[in-house]
Scaffold this active site. Structure first.
Site, PDB file in Angstrom:
ATOM      1  N   ASP A  12      -7.572  19.572 -13.256  1.00 14.20           N
ATOM      2  CA  ASP A  12      -7.721  18.228 -13.804  1.00 14.20           C
ATOM      3  C   ASP A  12      -7.202  18.269 -15.243  1.00 14.20           C
ATOM      4  OD1 ASP A  12      -8.785  15.981 -15.199  1.00 14.20           O
ATOM      5  OD2 ASP A  12     -10.335  15.721 -13.662  1.00 14.20           O
ATOM      6  N   TYR A  50     -16.561  17.074 -14.653  1.00 14.60           N
ATOM      7  CA  TYR A  50     -16.858  15.646 -14.786  1.00 14.60           C
ATOM      8  C   TYR A  50     -17.892  15.269 -13.719  1.00 14.60           C
ATOM      9  CZ  TYR A  50     -16.050  10.613 -14.559  1.00 14.60           C
ATOM     10  OH  TYR A  50     -16.202   9.256 -14.540  1.00 14.60           O
ATOM     11  N   LYS A  85      -7.810   7.298 -18.853  1.00 12.39           N
ATOM     12  CA  LYS A  85      -8.105   7.896 -20.151  1.00 12.39           C
ATOM     13  C   LYS A  85      -6.841   7.918 -21.021  1.00 12.39           C
ATOM     14  CE  LYS A  85     -11.939   8.304 -17.901  1.00 12.39           C
ATOM     15  NZ  LYS A  85     -12.354   9.521 -17.208  1.00 12.39           N
ATOM     16  N   ARG A 137       0.839  -1.200   0.000  1.00  6.51           N
ATOM     17  CA  ARG A 137       0.000   0.000   0.000  1.00  6.51           C
ATOM     18  C   ARG A 137       0.875   1.251   0.000  1.00  6.51           C
ATOM     19  NH1 ARG A 137      -2.310   0.812   4.935  1.00  6.51           N
ATOM     20  NH2 ARG A 137      -3.205  -1.258   4.933  1.00  6.51           N
TER      21      ARG A 137
HETATM   22  C1  PLP Z   1     -12.879   9.848 -15.905  1.00 11.57           C
HETATM   23  C2  PLP Z   1     -12.566  11.146 -15.297  1.00 11.57           C
HETATM   24  C3  PLP Z   1     -12.360  11.277 -13.925  1.00 11.57           C
HETATM   25  C4  PLP Z   1     -12.499  10.092 -12.967  1.00 11.57           C
HETATM   26  O1  PLP Z   1     -11.536   9.122 -13.198  1.00 11.57           O
HETATM   27  P1  PLP Z   1     -11.755   7.526 -12.977  1.00 11.57           P
HETATM   28  O2  PLP Z   1     -10.453   6.962 -13.406  1.00 11.57           O
HETATM   29  O3  PLP Z   1     -12.906   7.129 -13.856  1.00 11.57           O
HETATM   30  O4  PLP Z   1     -12.050   7.339 -11.552  1.00 11.57           O
HETATM   31  C5  PLP Z   1     -12.015  12.523 -13.435  1.00 11.57           C
HETATM   32  N1  PLP Z   1     -11.906  13.592 -14.249  1.00 11.57           N
HETATM   33  C6  PLP Z   1     -12.129  13.504 -15.577  1.00 11.57           C
HETATM   34  C7  PLP Z   1     -11.991  14.717 -16.413  1.00 11.57           C
HETATM   35  C8  PLP Z   1     -12.461  12.287 -16.143  1.00 11.57           C
HETATM   36  O5  PLP Z   1     -12.693  12.207 -17.458  1.00 11.57           O
END
Ligand code: PLP
Length: 381
Positions: free
Chosen positions: A174, A102, A199, A50
């Protein structure tokens, strides 16, 4: 010497941790839960998974270098990164956030942080006066997504960082959509960068992951303490998949963008398409800011068709393009924000943001662009 970004994707800026001494070109997956101690009161530097894992550390090293940070912390998902970061704040703290976030992040703020006594004001952060106006005595954080999801609004990160500095609060961005290949928010005054590595970083629609990157040692230390405490750490195999994905980030991002621009231009001319939102189009309101702060526009675009019937028909007819959530992978995906990612957003609010029954969002993959256009053509007919 400092390497260019396409080299950093593969090697990072420095060298690997000395732990890996075999010379393996592909970094090994250290699939272990715990590590043996050489003696009482002694440690190899690795105790429990962890807290420490060499494969995770290797991908954290690459992500740190790509984002020009001093540390990156790997998480099981992007939401786990957001959740751990928000735990650094206290009841009574106020946050100013982009109003087109998001959906999962809005849910985290509403269902977890508001419940725990934090306050949020959502504004169109591309409007600097609105950001300034939303600031309060107790504002501790400005939280941005740029470009936004799904409406592709662009916020001037440098200008917002000046507002944050003036009010003595942190700025988090983000960077999931553009990735460090096209945008490095820490260079523009942000304190923290958040990633859903699910992503573009991983890039193949086959695992979940997240990162928090910072150039503030104190934040890094507190976030590491938090992941150790709450436990949503990045697993070794997933760390390896992301490590491998990032190796091709530069070529993928170029191709995603080339395809997205061609599709955006093609959609603009289609009689059933009412509006196309892509920051790489000269008519986009965020075009000038993007030119200044980014090196590209990415592979995400949103468009409005002429009716709900057309939107439904497109989603049912696309063949090569898959009707699926998520984004940023090699495969082209199309989503319906109205009933999917933004289903939880109050109706009035999502309509005010431009999300209705005719809105389609596309994550443009790296297939042949003519095949993608042919698929859209038959779906829109
Ligand atoms: C998908 C996404 C998230 C969340 O991420 P996960 O890996 O699905 O938990 C946060 N911000 C944006 C812009 C996203 O596209």
């Amino acid at each position: 010497m400092s390497y260019q970004i396409d080299t950093v994707c593969i090697h990072g800026q420095g060298s690997r941790k000395a732990i890996e001494t075999t010379g393996a070109i592909s970094f090994p997956i250290y699939q272990t839960a715990a590590y043996a101690h050489p003696g009482v009161g002694r440690s190899t530097g690795y105790d429990y998974n962890r807290v420490q894992n060499p494969t995770r550390q290797e991908v954290e090293r690459i992500v740190t270098d790509l984002e020009h940070g001093t540390d990156a912390v790997g998480f099981a998902t992007g939401m786990a990164a957001v959740n751990a970061f928000m735990e650094l704040f206290a009841p009574g703290d106020h946050v100013v956030a982009t109003d087109d976030l998001y959906g999962g992040v809005i849910r985290q703020f509403r269902k977890v942080n508001e419940k725990n006594g934090m306050q949020f004001t959502y504004v169109d952060t591309s409007d600097l006066a609105a950001v300034e106006k939303a600031m309060q005595e107790n504002t501790k954080l400005i939280y941005l997504e740029t470009p936004t999801n799904p409406m592709m609004q662009v916020t001037d990160i440098r200008a917002v960082s000046e507002i944050a500095q003036k009010h003595g609060c942190l700025l988090a961005v983000d960077n999931t959509f553009l990735t460090p290949y096209f945008q490095t928010p820490l260079d523009l005054g942000a304190d923290v960068v958040i990633h859903s590595a699910t992503k573009y970083l991983e890039g193949h629609n086959d695992t979940l992951g997240g990162f928090l990157v910072t150039n503030n040692e104190q934040i890094a230390e507190r976030v590491r303490e938090m992941v150790k405490t709450t436990g949503a750490c990045l697993a070794p195999f997933d760390a390896w998949l992301i490590l491998r994905g990032i190796k091709t980030l530069s070529v993928r991002m170029e191709k995603h963008q080339e395809n997205a621009l061609a599709i955006a231009r093609w959609l603009q001319k289609h009689p059933r398409v009412k509006h196309v939102y892509y920051a790489g189009l000269t008519g986009h309101p965020g075009y000038a800011v993007s030119q200044r702060q980014c090196r590209g526009y990415g592979g995400m675009l949103t468009f409005h068709v002429d009716s709900q019937e057309t939107a439904h028909r497109v989603l049912e007819r696309v063949r090569l393009i898959k009707f699926a959530e998520s984004l940023g992978g090699t495969e082209s995906l199309m989503t319906y924000p109205f009933t999917q990612t933004h289903a939880d957003v109050p109706d009035e609010k999502r309509r005010a943001n431009g999300i209705d029954e005719t809105t389609l969002r596309m994550s443009v993959g790296i297939e042949n662009v003519n095949d993608l256009i042919a698929d859209l053509e038959q779906a829109l007919a």
